[in-house]
Design a protein around this motif. Structure first.
Motif, PDB file in Angstrom:
ATOM      1  N   ASP A   3       3.364  -9.302  -0.276  1.00  0.00           N
ATOM      2  CA  ASP A   3       3.329  -8.232   0.712  1.00  0.00           C
ATOM      3  C   ASP A   3       1.928  -7.652   0.788  1.00  0.00           C
ATOM      4  OD1 ASP A   3       3.019  -6.589  -1.494  1.00  0.00           O
ATOM      5  OD2 ASP A   3       5.078  -5.823  -1.446  1.00  0.00           O
ATOM      6  N   LYS A   9       6.867 -11.761  -3.343  1.00  0.00           N
ATOM      7  CA  LYS A   9       8.212 -11.573  -2.816  1.00  0.00           C
ATOM      8  C   LYS A   9       8.810 -12.933  -2.502  1.00  0.00           C
ATOM      9  CE  LYS A   9       8.969  -7.954  -0.122  1.00  0.00           C
ATOM     10  NZ  LYS A   9       9.340  -6.847  -0.997  1.00  0.00           N
ATOM     11  N   THR A  17      14.337  -2.963   1.669  1.00  0.00           N
ATOM     12  CA  THR A  17      13.637  -1.705   1.942  1.00  0.00           C
ATOM     13  C   THR A  17      12.420  -1.572   1.030  1.00  0.00           C
ATOM     14  OG1 THR A  17      14.978  -0.498   0.335  1.00  0.00           O
ATOM     15  CG2 THR A  17      15.815  -0.622   2.590  1.00  0.00           C
ATOM     16  N   HIS A  18      11.489  -0.720   1.430  1.00  0.00           N
ATOM     17  CA  HIS A  18      10.336  -0.429   0.581  1.00  0.00           C
ATOM     18  C   HIS A  18       9.903   1.011   0.808  1.00  0.00           C
ATOM     19  CE1 HIS A  18       7.875  -1.153   4.219  1.00  0.00           C
ATOM     20  NE2 HIS A  18       8.578  -2.270   4.377  1.00  0.00           N
ATOM     21  N   SER A  19       8.885   1.435   0.111  1.00  0.00           N
ATOM     22  CA  SER A  19       8.519   2.858   0.083  1.00  0.00           C
ATOM     23  C   SER A  19       8.166   3.411   1.456  1.00  0.00           C
ATOM     24  CB  SER A  19       7.340   3.072  -0.880  1.00  0.00           C
ATOM     25  OG  SER A  19       6.219   2.304  -0.488  1.00  0.00           O
ATOM     26  N   THR A 156       7.184  -4.365   7.984  1.00  0.00           N
ATOM     27  CA  THR A 156       6.926  -5.195   6.807  1.00  0.00           C
ATOM     28  C   THR A 156       5.957  -6.299   7.190  1.00  0.00           C
ATOM     29  OG1 THR A 156       9.147  -4.781   5.919  1.00  0.00           O
ATOM     30  CG2 THR A 156       7.961  -6.692   5.064  1.00  0.00           C
TER      31      THR A 156
END
Length: 326
Positions: A3, A9, A17-19, A156
């Motif tokens: 990422d 990943k 999901t991510h921050s 993303t």
């Protein structure tokens, strides 16, 4: 894959999901030519179509999945879906209503954003920006080089970095087992992968590694040092196999055929064209061997509404290399 924070990943995690986003709806996957972007797109669509019980890619969360080739997209997204995937009698308004009604349960995969025709780019950018089908999930792939005005639309952003050393060796081993080729033919290749030689970067790309396996099998072991050398050996291998099939013996392929292919590739590069009409090629070059030597794919267009016979280089990197024939 990695990422934008340089964290590794897996393909299984692209929807996580991510921050910075609790529910990613716009996902961009970048990678070099031959790294496996199109294969990944087909893998996602295949897993959904077969309703895999394990669903490790989480595609069963979607009620509809559409896989589109960017290079043949013309018009708005609904027209593109109809043209590439659906029968002519499907009503556009009904399709639009269904996609809107399903919202976040629709996945649209667009393969090859960098190959998008100029007359469609503004329409698709509206889709990526969320002005259309805001709740649908959009996964797109591209080669490196998309401008910030495009990448800013994505929740993303991932980069496919290709094979690790371990995966590259596994690939060679599987190829050897599948073809029944003696291990000794691949010893130079596996040693080069394991010891971090100058070709290690080439073996990160599945397409390059496949070429290396084919050439190692064909020549009972071979060494490579540069991408140019590898591709020249591929050209030599393809033309030798073609001449053996056509004439019953290996002989040099008519240079005019390769020269004409080079001219066609230059034309495509200058005009940003990826697809050519077979009838136009015949009218210009009058060379039947161009269609069968192994560098052009001849097929009907993906359009279900108005299919036409067309030609294209099977991979964009082959088109970019072909001008060297000229």
């Amino acid at each position: 894959m990695k990422d934008d924070r340089n964290k590794h990943k897996r393909l299984e995690d692209i929807f996580e999901t991510h921050s910075r986003c609790s529910k990613p709806r716009r996902i961009l996957i970048e990678g070099a030519a031959g790294i496996g972007k199109s294969t990944m797109c087909r893998k996602l669509a295949w897993e959904w179509s077969t309703h895999s019980e394990c669903d490790k890619y989480r595609v069963n969360d979607f009620d509809l999945v559409f896989l589109l080739e960017a290079r043949t997209m013309h018009g708005d997204i609904v027209h593109c879906i109809k043209e590439q995937l659906l029968p002519a009698n499907v009503d556009s308004h009904d399709l639009q209503h269904l996609i809107s009604e399903l919202g976040g349960r629709v996945l649209i995969i667009i393969d090859g954003l960098d190959e998008l025709p100029d007359d469609t780019r503004s329409t698709i950018l509206q889709l990526l920006e969320g002005n259309e089908m805001r709740h649908a999930c959009i996964v797109t792939t591209t080669r490196p080089g998309q401008p910030m005005c495009v990448t800013k639309f994505f929740d993303t952003y991932l980069v496919n970095v290709g094979f690790t050393e371990e995966r590259a060796v596994q690939f060679v081993t599987k190829y050897m087992q599948a073809t029944g080729t003696p291990m000794s033919y691949f010893s130079k290749l596996t040693e080069a992968i394991k010891h971090g030689s100058e070709i290690r970067d080439l073996t990160r790309t599945p397409l390059n590694l496949l070429f290396m396996c084919i050439l190692s099998e064909d020549n009972k072991g071979i060494e490579f040092t540069t991408l140019t050398m590898l591709l020249r050996d591929v050209v030599d291998c393809v033309t030798r196999k073609f001449s053996a099939k056509k004439y019953g013996k290996v002989q040099s392929t008519d240079n005019k055929v390769l020269c004409d292919l080079g001219k066609l590739a230059v034309e495509g590069l200058l005009q940003s064209r990826l697809i050519f009409s077979k009838s136009d090629i015949w009218a210009q070059y009058k060379s039947p061997d161009m269609f069968v030597v192994g560098f052009l794919t001849v097929d009907y267009s993906s359009s279900k509404l108005d299919p036409v016979e067309q030609c294209f280089f099977p991979h964009k990197c082959s088109r970019n290399f072909s001008p060297l024939f000229h």
